[in-house]
Design an enzyme around this catalytic site. Sequence first.
Site, PDB file in Angstrom:
ATOM      1  N   CYS A 113       4.693   6.807   6.430  1.00  0.00           N
ATOM      2  CA  CYS A 113       4.025   6.833   6.273  1.00  0.00           C
ATOM      3  C   CYS A 113       2.996   7.501   7.014  1.00  0.00           C
ATOM      4  CB  CYS A 113       3.558   5.190   6.735  1.00  0.00           C
ATOM      5  SG  CYS A 113       1.660   5.273   6.363  1.00  0.00           S
ATOM      6  N   CYS A 162       0.218  12.082   1.543  1.00  0.00           N
ATOM      7  CA  CYS A 162       0.274  10.948   1.844  1.00  0.00           C
ATOM      8  C   CYS A 162       1.529  10.167   1.169  1.00  0.00           C
ATOM      9  CB  CYS A 162      -0.827   9.806   0.875  1.00  0.00           C
ATOM     10  SG  CYS A 162      -0.783   8.139   0.423  1.00  0.00           S
TER      11      CYS A 162
END
Length: 261
Positions: A70, A177
């Site tokens: 992440c 991302c």
Amino acid sequence: MKIALMDSGIGLLAAAAAVRRQQPDADLVLSSDPGSMPWGPRSTQDITARALAVARAAAAHRPDALIVACNTASVHALPAIRAALEPAIPVIGTVPAIKPAAAGGGSVAIWATPSTTGSAYQRGLISEFATGADVTEVPCPGLADAIEYADEAAIDEAVAAAAALTPSGVRAVVLGCTHYELVGERIADAVRRHGSPAAELYGSAGAVAAQALRRIGDRPTSGGTSGAGLTVLLSGEQGPLPVAALTYVEGRLLQAVSPAR
């Protein structure tokens, strides 16, 4: 060998699938907290607390390494996670692939969440690794959320909006991302339709998986029988892969090889 991955939601699927491809017999632990997703708009203190909880849930399964799959958690909480778990468990963060994308110079676009776009963290990476490239930062509001819930219409809308902000003739697109890698082909198609037929995508999943395997190296592993097992933790509780995960190639790969137990 057992490798854990953590994220707020299903963005960890790309790195998990990369680990499965590179080390087919590894047991995987996927730890997330979908009820608190997205983490991006939250304060650093809140992100850190949530990321630590997710990391500790994974650590309870005694993995040989933990991948923080992440970008947001890596930016805000990586030092705290490392302080809590290392050296017993090596912790590998996720960094946008700006360095390899910019190595060839030319026009480079970085797609990222609105909170990451323009941040000191991302600007620092650009300053360090992309001085020889013409970099455009592209915010992608709503895209991670749409991917998390497999909202096809919302994905198409968010991808189209970001593609419209991407300069024509761009040579490389960095996926800043982890969620974005799950719809990489759709992003590539949209960018090419908007005037960048030669654009190449740069994600982090493969490199992060390889780094985790290198960090484990010759360390003693968790032992037991390796059989490509898959354990899914949702807010610390064991469960199945989320239904939305199975709409993506990476989720279907993990489920087909080793159904969640």
